[in-house]
Design an enzyme around this catalytic site. Structure first.
Site, PDB file in Angstrom:
ATOM      1  N   LYS A  67      -8.592 -28.611  10.624  1.00  8.18           N
ATOM      2  CA  LYS A  67      -7.649 -27.888  10.018  1.00  8.18           C
ATOM      3  C   LYS A  67      -7.196 -27.111  10.974  1.00  8.18           C
ATOM      4  O   LYS A  67      -7.607 -26.208  11.829  1.00  8.18           O
ATOM      5  CB  LYS A  67      -8.119 -26.853   8.839  1.00  8.18           C
ATOM      6  CG  LYS A  67      -6.820 -26.186   8.302  1.00  8.18           C
ATOM      7  CD  LYS A  67      -7.176 -25.672   6.898  1.00  8.18           C
ATOM      8  CE  LYS A  67      -7.759 -24.168   6.845  1.00  8.18           C
ATOM      9  NZ  LYS A  67      -7.894 -23.490   5.717  1.00  8.18           N
ATOM     10  N   ARG A 111     -10.012 -24.844  -2.285  1.00  9.85           N
ATOM     11  CA  ARG A 111     -11.384 -25.097  -1.584  1.00  9.85           C
ATOM     12  C   ARG A 111     -11.946 -23.730  -1.587  1.00  9.85           C
ATOM     13  O   ARG A 111     -13.257 -23.630  -1.725  1.00  9.85           O
ATOM     14  CB  ARG A 111     -11.286 -25.907  -0.182  1.00  9.85           C
ATOM     15  CG  ARG A 111     -10.452 -24.895   0.839  1.00  9.85           C
ATOM     16  CD  ARG A 111     -11.480 -24.090   1.635  1.00  9.85           C
ATOM     17  NE  ARG A 111     -11.489 -23.915   2.958  1.00  9.85           N
ATOM     18  CZ  ARG A 111     -11.580 -22.772   3.627  1.00  9.85           C
ATOM     19  NH1 ARG A 111     -11.693 -21.629   2.962  1.00  9.85           N
ATOM     20  NH2 ARG A 111     -11.231 -22.698   4.822  1.00  9.85           N
ATOM     21  N   HIS A 138      -2.866 -13.284  -3.416  1.00 15.83           N
ATOM     22  CA  HIS A 138      -2.571 -14.876  -3.633  1.00 15.83           C
ATOM     23  C   HIS A 138      -3.658 -15.465  -4.187  1.00 15.83           C
ATOM     24  O   HIS A 138      -3.739 -16.293  -4.900  1.00 15.83           O
ATOM     25  CB  HIS A 138      -2.040 -15.248  -2.161  1.00 15.83           C
ATOM     26  CG  HIS A 138      -1.661 -16.796  -2.253  1.00 15.83           C
ATOM     27  ND1 HIS A 138      -0.705 -17.312  -2.951  1.00 15.83           N
ATOM     28  CD2 HIS A 138      -2.342 -17.757  -1.766  1.00 15.83           C
ATOM     29  CE1 HIS A 138      -0.533 -18.419  -2.728  1.00 15.83           C
ATOM     30  NE2 HIS A 138      -1.745 -18.906  -2.153  1.00 15.83           N
ATOM     31  N   ASN A 160      -7.833  -3.382  -8.280  1.00 19.75           N
ATOM     32  CA  ASN A 160      -7.513  -3.663  -7.067  1.00 19.75           C
ATOM     33  C   ASN A 160      -6.942  -2.336  -6.223  1.00 19.75           C
ATOM     34  O   ASN A 160      -6.338  -1.264  -6.843  1.00 19.75           O
ATOM     35  CB  ASN A 160      -6.145  -4.553  -7.074  1.00 19.75           C
ATOM     36  CG  ASN A 160      -5.500  -5.240  -5.719  1.00 19.75           C
ATOM     37  OD1 ASN A 160      -6.603  -5.416  -5.002  1.00 19.75           O
ATOM     38  ND2 ASN A 160      -4.306  -5.266  -5.701  1.00 19.75           N
ATOM     39  N   SER A 200      -8.584  -8.333   1.409  1.00 27.76           N
ATOM     40  CA  SER A 200      -8.559  -8.108   3.004  1.00 27.76           C
ATOM     41  C   SER A 200      -9.025  -6.778   3.500  1.00 27.76           C
ATOM     42  O   SER A 200      -8.576  -6.348   4.685  1.00 27.76           O
ATOM     43  CB  SER A 200      -6.959  -8.614   3.677  1.00 27.76           C
ATOM     44  OG  SER A 200      -6.276  -7.630   2.802  1.00 27.76           O
ATOM     45  N   MET A 220     -15.495 -13.188  -1.326  1.00 26.84           N
ATOM     46  CA  MET A 220     -14.979 -14.356  -0.827  1.00 26.84           C
ATOM     47  C   MET A 220     -13.823 -13.883   0.404  1.00 26.84           C
ATOM     48  O   MET A 220     -13.242 -14.735   1.068  1.00 26.84           O
ATOM     49  CB  MET A 220     -14.202 -15.046  -1.760  1.00 26.84           C
ATOM     50  CG  MET A 220     -14.892 -15.426  -2.941  1.00 26.84           C
ATOM     51  SD  MET A 220     -16.327 -16.726  -2.381  1.00 26.84           S
ATOM     52  CE  MET A 220     -15.372 -17.998  -1.521  1.00 26.84           C
ATOM     53  N   LYS A 227     -14.156  -7.126   8.836  1.00 27.06           N
ATOM     54  CA  LYS A 227     -13.799  -6.943   7.404  1.00 27.06           C
ATOM     55  C   LYS A 227     -15.086  -6.822   6.545  1.00 27.06           C
ATOM     56  O   LYS A 227     -16.133  -7.193   6.646  1.00 27.06           O
ATOM     57  CB  LYS A 227     -13.079  -8.169   6.974  1.00 27.06           C
ATOM     58  CG  LYS A 227     -11.710  -8.590   7.330  1.00 27.06           C
ATOM     59  CD  LYS A 227     -10.954  -9.826   6.624  1.00 27.06           C
ATOM     60  CE  LYS A 227      -9.755 -10.125   7.034  1.00 27.06           C
ATOM     61  NZ  LYS A 227      -9.213 -11.249   6.106  1.00 27.06           N
TER      62      LYS A 227
HETATM   63  P1  NAD Z   1      -3.231 -11.203  -0.219  1.00 27.44           P
HETATM   64  O1  NAD Z   1      -2.447 -10.457   1.118  1.00 27.44           O
HETATM   65  O2  NAD Z   1      -2.467 -11.946  -0.972  1.00 27.44           O
HETATM   66  O3  NAD Z   1      -4.116  -9.966  -0.855  1.00 27.44           O
HETATM   67  C1  NAD Z   1      -4.905  -9.016  -0.145  1.00 27.44           C
HETATM   68  C2  NAD Z   1      -5.698  -8.371  -1.179  1.00 27.44           C
HETATM   69  O4  NAD Z   1      -6.280  -7.472  -0.545  1.00 27.44           O
HETATM   70  C3  NAD Z   1      -5.022  -7.599  -2.413  1.00 27.44           C
HETATM   71  O5  NAD Z   1      -5.395  -7.622  -3.318  1.00 27.44           O
HETATM   72  C4  NAD Z   1      -4.739  -6.249  -1.535  1.00 27.44           C
HETATM   73  O6  NAD Z   1      -4.582  -5.286  -2.693  1.00 27.44           O
HETATM   74  C5  NAD Z   1      -6.309  -6.293  -0.868  1.00 27.44           C
HETATM   75  N1  NAD Z   1      -6.213  -5.088  -0.131  1.00 27.44           N
HETATM   76  C6  NAD Z   1      -5.414  -4.838   0.842  1.00 27.44           C
HETATM   77  N2  NAD Z   1      -5.702  -3.822   1.608  1.00 27.44           N
HETATM   78  C7  NAD Z   1      -7.024  -3.544   0.876  1.00 27.44           C
HETATM   79  C8  NAD Z   1      -7.650  -2.228   1.545  1.00 27.44           C
HETATM   80  N3  NAD Z   1      -7.687  -1.512   2.615  1.00 27.44           N
HETATM   81  N4  NAD Z   1      -8.949  -2.084   0.569  1.00 27.44           N
HETATM   82  C9  NAD Z   1      -8.933  -2.969  -0.575  1.00 27.44           C
HETATM   83  N5  NAD Z   1      -8.303  -3.901  -0.930  1.00 27.44           N
HETATM   84  C10 NAD Z   1      -7.396  -4.231  -0.051  1.00 27.44           C
HETATM   85  O7  NAD Z   1      -4.552 -11.970   0.525  1.00 27.44           O
HETATM   86  P2  NAD Z   1      -5.132 -13.188  -0.094  1.00 27.44           P
HETATM   87  O8  NAD Z   1      -4.458 -14.436   0.572  1.00 27.44           O
HETATM   88  O9  NAD Z   1      -5.418 -13.132  -1.589  1.00 27.44           O
HETATM   89  O10 NAD Z   1      -6.666 -13.258   0.745  1.00 27.44           O
HETATM   90  C11 NAD Z   1      -7.328 -12.303   0.448  1.00 27.44           C
HETATM   91  C12 NAD Z   1      -8.521 -12.361   1.460  1.00 27.44           C
HETATM   92  O11 NAD Z   1      -9.334 -13.572   1.418  1.00 27.44           O
HETATM   93  C13 NAD Z   1      -8.144 -12.126   3.042  1.00 27.44           C
HETATM   94  O12 NAD Z   1      -8.764 -11.243   3.647  1.00 27.44           O
HETATM   95  C14 NAD Z   1      -8.205 -13.690   3.568  1.00 27.44           C
HETATM   96  O13 NAD Z   1      -8.461 -13.707   4.787  1.00 27.44           O
HETATM   97  C15 NAD Z   1      -9.524 -13.910   2.764  1.00 27.44           C
HETATM   98  N6  NAD Z   1      -9.555 -15.708   2.658  1.00 27.44           N
HETATM   99  C16 NAD Z   1     -10.885 -16.130   2.679  1.00 27.44           C
HETATM  100  C17 NAD Z   1     -11.216 -17.399   2.532  1.00 27.44           C
HETATM  101  C18 NAD Z   1     -12.761 -18.072   2.706  1.00 27.44           C
HETATM  102  O14 NAD Z   1     -12.763 -19.158   2.769  1.00 27.44           O
HETATM  103  N7  NAD Z   1     -13.377 -17.072   2.508  1.00 27.44           N
HETATM  104  C19 NAD Z   1     -10.178 -18.526   2.511  1.00 27.44           C
HETATM  105  C20 NAD Z   1      -8.719 -17.793   2.151  1.00 27.44           C
HETATM  106  C21 NAD Z   1      -8.664 -16.574   2.620  1.00 27.44           C
END
Ligand code: NAD
Length: 322
Positions: A67, A111, A138, A160, A200, A220, A227
């Protein structure tokens, strides 16, 4: 080769298909039939973008590829595009010829949600009834929908950091027929049987003292060095599982407990060992189980393969000569 455009993925890959693909690739990783290649992630010095490759080879499933993609922080404001962009490329493992190019954005969410739902299926208590979610971005909507299929939950509670985002997650719960309540972290830890963290954050939201015995956690959000979503001591109290140990200890939720000497790598089990039956998984009602879902390239290849197969079967795949 076949091209499967991003816009067609939603009609081609169900959450159930993603679950099956991810569960079987986790099993293959644990048995040694599949492995991930080292991840490349670079700051481009252009558009403030992060770009990289996640690849691997699954001998049992025949998936070879990568990817390619990353994060372009100005896409939405400047171009009306989503900030995360990725594309999956598949190759014939017998010849090295390219076989498919597949839009990877929705697949990534599917996934990732499949991974936590695999952990819930194999590790949560059978009588789990309250689902807790920390995060409302998201990914959280996909996480909620996939988790809801794993146990007959009768309630969703959520917290949240940005509370104004929670009503939208409530709408997703309502669409699933599940009552929804925004709660404090204290209440979330005290009432939830399963907790998904998908933020995040770079510092813990959920503390060790919040979590009661018997809980299953799917952490996740932590997929990068630095992080953190839960207090590191919680990992010492829990039985820890992951998709891939090397990622869990370096860039997953376990990185902090490892760095602080609270747990060692030997204490972390690949979830595939539970799927394959070589690890017992949960062994008592009061045990806390924690899945550190870091996200591996093989997950992307597995769901992309499913997308290509469905696209060919439905006559949607675009065939090109290369
Ligand atoms: P997003 O930007 O849509 O949402 C971010 C979330 O984190 C929101 O709920 C926001 O309120 C919260 N947030 C932001 N700052 C914060 C803080 N200081 N303390 C607590 N919460 C906080 O992002 P997303 O697309 O929903 O992705 C969320 C996370 O998942 C990201 O860190 C992304 O990298 C990770 N992710 C992991 C995988 C995996 O395979 N493990 C896959 C995709 C995304």
């Amino acid at each position: 080769m076949h091209i499967v455009p991003e816009a067609r993925i939603a009609e081609l890959v169900t959450a159930e298909a993603a679950f099956t693909a991810v569960e079987s690739v986790f099993a293959a990783m644990a048995s040694g039939a599949a492995y991930n290649f080292p991840v490349v992630r670079e700051a481009l010095g252009h558009e403030d973008a992060l770009y990289g490759f996640k690849g691997g080879f699954d001998r049992s499933g025949g998936a070879l590829g990568l990817k390619a993609g990353g994060y372009w922080p100005h896409n939405l404001e400047r171009r009306g595009l989503i900030n995360h962009q990725s594309t999956v490329f598949l190759f014939d493992p017998d010849t090295g010829r390219p076989t498919a190019m597949v839009g990877g954005n929705l697949l990534t969410a599917l996934r990732t949600a499949a991974a936590s739902s695999v952990s819930i299926r194999h590790l949560a208590r059978p009588d789990a009834r309250v689902l807790g979610i920390i995060g409302a971005g998201h990914q959280s909507h996909f996480q909620l929908r996939a988790a809801a299929a794993q146990r007959p939950f009768d309630k969703v509670i959520a917290w949240n950091y940005h509370p104004e985002m929670l009503p939208r997650l409530g709408e997703t719960a309502t669409a699933l027929g599940l009552p929804f309540e925004a709660v404090s972290l204290e209440r979330l830890g005290a009432e939830a049987d399963v907790i998904i963290t998908i933020t995040s954050a770079f510092s813990p939201s959920l503390m060790d003292a919040h979590v009661r015995p018997g809980t299953h956690l799917a952490c996740m959000g932590t997929d990068t060095r630095g992080k953190q979503e839960v207090e590191a001591t919680l990992l010492a109290r829990a039985t820890v599982f992951t998709d891939e140990i090397a990622q869990s200890t370096s860039l997953g939720e376990a990185q902090h407990a490892i760095a602080q000497g609270l747990i060692t790598q030997d204490a972390i089990t690949p979830i595939g060992a539970v799927i394959n039956g070589t690890h017992a998984g949960r062994t008592s009602e009061g045990q806390i189980t924690l899945f550190d879902g870091t996200g591996v390239g093989l997950q992307d290849l597995a769901v992309a393969q499913a997308a290509v197969a469905a696209a060919i079967a439905q006559g949607i795949a675009i065939e090109v000569s290369v």
